[in-house]
Design an enzyme around this catalytic site. Structure first.
Site, PDB file in Angstrom:
ATOM      1  N   GLU A 224      40.930 -19.149  45.092  1.00 40.84           N
ATOM      2  CA  GLU A 224      39.871 -19.847  44.359  1.00 40.84           C
ATOM      3  C   GLU A 224      39.075 -18.899  43.482  1.00 40.84           C
ATOM      4  O   GLU A 224      38.502 -19.307  42.480  1.00 40.84           O
ATOM      5  CB  GLU A 224      38.920 -20.550  45.344  1.00 40.84           C
ATOM      6  CG  GLU A 224      39.280 -22.008  45.553  1.00 40.84           C
ATOM      7  CD  GLU A 224      38.243 -22.787  46.357  1.00 40.84           C
ATOM      8  OE1 GLU A 224      38.571 -23.927  46.701  1.00 40.84           O
ATOM      9  OE2 GLU A 224      37.139 -22.295  46.645  1.00 40.84           O
TER      10      GLU A 224
ATOM     11  N   HIS B 214      62.630 -14.381  59.899  1.00 42.25           N
ATOM     12  CA  HIS B 214      63.787 -15.233  60.159  1.00 42.25           C
ATOM     13  C   HIS B 214      63.754 -16.494  59.312  1.00 42.25           C
ATOM     14  O   HIS B 214      64.481 -17.439  59.582  1.00 42.25           O
ATOM     15  CB  HIS B 214      63.854 -15.555  61.653  1.00 42.25           C
ATOM     16  CG  HIS B 214      63.980 -14.315  62.489  1.00 42.25           C
ATOM     17  ND1 HIS B 214      65.180 -13.884  63.018  1.00 42.25           N
ATOM     18  CD2 HIS B 214      63.062 -13.372  62.829  1.00 42.25           C
ATOM     19  CE1 HIS B 214      64.990 -12.743  63.670  1.00 42.25           C
ATOM     20  NE2 HIS B 214      63.704 -12.412  63.570  1.00 42.25           N
TER      21      HIS B 214
ATOM     22  N   LYS C 215      39.571 -34.617  42.580  1.00 38.47           N
ATOM     23  CA  LYS C 215      38.503 -35.479  43.116  1.00 38.47           C
ATOM     24  C   LYS C 215      38.216 -36.621  42.142  1.00 38.47           C
ATOM     25  O   LYS C 215      38.068 -37.775  42.557  1.00 38.47           O
ATOM     26  CB  LYS C 215      37.224 -34.664  43.345  1.00 38.47           C
ATOM     27  CG  LYS C 215      37.344 -33.633  44.435  1.00 38.47           C
ATOM     28  CD  LYS C 215      36.015 -32.930  44.661  1.00 38.47           C
ATOM     29  CE  LYS C 215      36.187 -31.693  45.518  1.00 38.47           C
ATOM     30  NZ  LYS C 215      35.014 -30.845  45.542  1.00 38.47           N
TER      31      LYS C 215
HETATM   32  O1  PA5 Z   1      34.772 -22.324  48.421  1.00 38.70           O
HETATM   33  C1  PA5 Z   1      34.367 -23.422  48.109  1.00 38.70           C
HETATM   34  O2  PA5 Z   1      33.352 -23.587  47.422  1.00 38.70           O
HETATM   35  C2  PA5 Z   1      35.066 -24.672  48.589  1.00 38.70           C
HETATM   36  O3  PA5 Z   1      36.257 -24.388  49.252  1.00 38.70           O
HETATM   37  C3  PA5 Z   1      34.168 -25.443  49.540  1.00 38.70           C
HETATM   38  O4  PA5 Z   1      33.852 -24.634  50.628  1.00 38.70           O
HETATM   39  C4  PA5 Z   1      34.835 -26.731  50.010  1.00 38.70           C
HETATM   40  O5  PA5 Z   1      35.220 -27.505  48.913  1.00 38.70           O
HETATM   41  C5  PA5 Z   1      33.891 -27.525  50.888  1.00 38.70           C
HETATM   42  O6  PA5 Z   1      32.733 -27.809  50.183  1.00 38.70           O
HETATM   43  P1  PA5 Z   1      31.430 -28.274  50.933  1.00 38.70           P
HETATM   44  O7  PA5 Z   1      30.957 -27.183  51.798  1.00 38.70           O
HETATM   45  O8  PA5 Z   1      30.464 -28.566  49.822  1.00 38.70           O
HETATM   46  O9  PA5 Z   1      31.762 -29.494  51.716  1.00 38.70           O
END
Ligand code: PA5
Length: 429
Positions: free
Chosen positions: A282, A303, A417
């Site tokens: 990310e 394996h 989303k």
């Molecule tokens: O790193 C990030 O920002 C995302 O992976 C969030 O942690 C994830 O989408 C969950 O979001 P939230 O904590 O708002 O529910």
């Protein structure tokens, strides 16, 4: 202290490739500390370990203690950064076969109907509590699971008692999780505004679940504090392992290796790799750039994926996560009949076999043209995991800046989303 060996990676790089990035890496570390880089509204994680007070750790432990007393099962609802760090540390520290007491379960990290149904069925026989973890407080996967869990908890315990075993970890002011927590009077912890999800394991997002599992969060934070010092911008490049890691992976990437495989030799580290994949994926995968973070559990995956790693397209490099000292001792027994032909191993520790598998694999992969990095943790305990977490976080921040992306945003995750909300008829989409 955690160590990083790059000697089996630099041999794949042209002369001067590391030195080319060294100054920029230290400058990037300084920019992270001074808040002068891209994404500087999300740098709360940089000094988080030293900013975390003993008093705060005690308050988290106190809440965990209450839940441990009142529950035989605690369900953590959360996804992504609100799930993977806690899951990684708990798995790494747990016995592989004995469930923890109280048992720690996870939900809200998928939308599998069977998963949720089976969880709800199991919980009918349990005195369970719930920790609802969401920074935005609006994430669908988590909110959906929490709706089910809250209702069931209230049905089983009554609303008053349920309030004592439901805890929220969310934003200080906004989001549905905050609204619900305030209205229902739940105990709650705040996720700091300036700490993004994937950098939040050392906030209550990770600390409370880990404390609920009975593990030493003070040691975890202390490990991170020590690594914060060891990777500060004042530490010269040659000794600064996060800066070195960031530089090597960027140099390798610029030389055509687009995939980094994090390999471990301990099944308990599986979720550390999952956490690492989110952290780097990310943070760096944007603007048409970024190393693809992959992982294997070895020797298991030798394996299955071993053939590809040895002989497939030469676009990969490997980072091995090795644990020096196991927590237990087990020796291979002698067998008079030696029907299995294993007497050549008799008297050796199982870990020695594992270490030779690791060394043999590294040699084979280097022969196969796979640059190799090796991170060595002295032991798999809370203190060393704290070091590892901060080492990777700092390395990630520096690496993203060297790649010239904003490591702290994630614009790409919104696309699915929007489609899903439209398809489901969410108002406003
Ligand atoms: O790193 C990030 O920002 C995302 O992976 C969030 O942690 C994830 O989408 C969950 O979001 P939230 O904590 O708002 O529910």
């Amino acid at each position: 202290m955690l160590t990083l060996d790059i000697s089996k990676a630099t041999q794949f790089l042209p002369q001067g490739a590391v030195q080319k990035y060294a100054d920029s890496a230290i400058k990037a570390a300084k920019a992270l500390e001074d808040g002068t880089c891209a994404g500087n509204d999300f740098l709360g994680w940089v000094k988080l370990p030293t900013d975390t007070t003993d008093q705060f750790i005690a308050s988290v432990n106190e809440c965990a203690q209450t839940l441990r007393q009142l529950c035989d099962t605690i369900v953590m609802a959360g996804i992504g950064g609100s799930y993977l760090g806690a899951k990684a540390v708990i798995e790494a520290l747990s016995n592989s076969f004995q469930p923890l007491t109280p048992q720690i379960l996870f939900a809200g990290n998928n939308i599998g109907e069977d998963y949720l149904y089976e969880l709800c069925e199991l919980l009918k026989t349990r005195r369970f509590g719930v920790i609802n973890i969401s920074k935005s407080g609006t994430t669908t996967e988590t909110a959906l699971a929490f709706r089910l869990l809250k209702k069931q908890c209230e049905q089983q315990r009554g609303k008053e008692e349920a309030r004592k075993v439901i805890v929220a970890i969310t934003d200080a002011h906004k989001g549905a999780a905050r609204t619900t927590a305030d209205k229902e009077g739940y105990t709650s912890f705040v996720i700091p505004d300036n700490v993004g999800g994937r950098f939040s394991v050392l906030t209550p997002v990770g600390l409370l679940p880990i404390a609920c599992a009975g593990f030493d969060i003070a040691a975890l934070v202390q490990g991170a504090r020590d690594m914060e010092q060891a990777t500060a911008s004042t530490v010269p490049f040659e000794k600064n392992i996060s800066a070195i890691y960031a530089v090597i992976r960027n140099a390798i990437y610029q030389n055509g290796k687009k995939i980094e495989i994090l390999a471990n030799y301990q099944p308990k580290l599986h979720f550390v790799a999952e956490w690492w994949k989110q952290l780097y994926g990310e943070s760096e995968g944007k603007d048409g750039k970024g190393i693809f973070p992959a992982s294997v559990d070895l020797t298991t995956d030798l394996h299955s994926m071993g053939q590809w790693i040895q002989d497939g397209e030469r676009t990969i490099f490997e980072t091995v996560l090795s644990v020096e000292q196991p927590e237990h001792e087990l020796t291979v027994p002698t067998d008079d009949e030696n029907l299995d032909g294993l007497n050549y191993l008799a008297g050796k520790r199982v870990d020695e076999v594992n270490k030779m598998a690791e060394l043999g694999t590294q040699m084979a992969h280097i022969d196969g043209g796979v640059p190799n990095l090796r991170i060595v943790m002295p032991r798999l305990d809370a203190y060393n995991l704290g070091q590892l977490i901060y080492f990777f976080e700092k390395g990630c921040g520096i690496s993203g800046l060297l790649l010239d992306v904003n490591p702290f945003d994630q614009p790409g995750v919104e696309a699915y989303k929007r489609n899903m909300f439209k398809l489901l008829g969410k108002p406003g989409y």
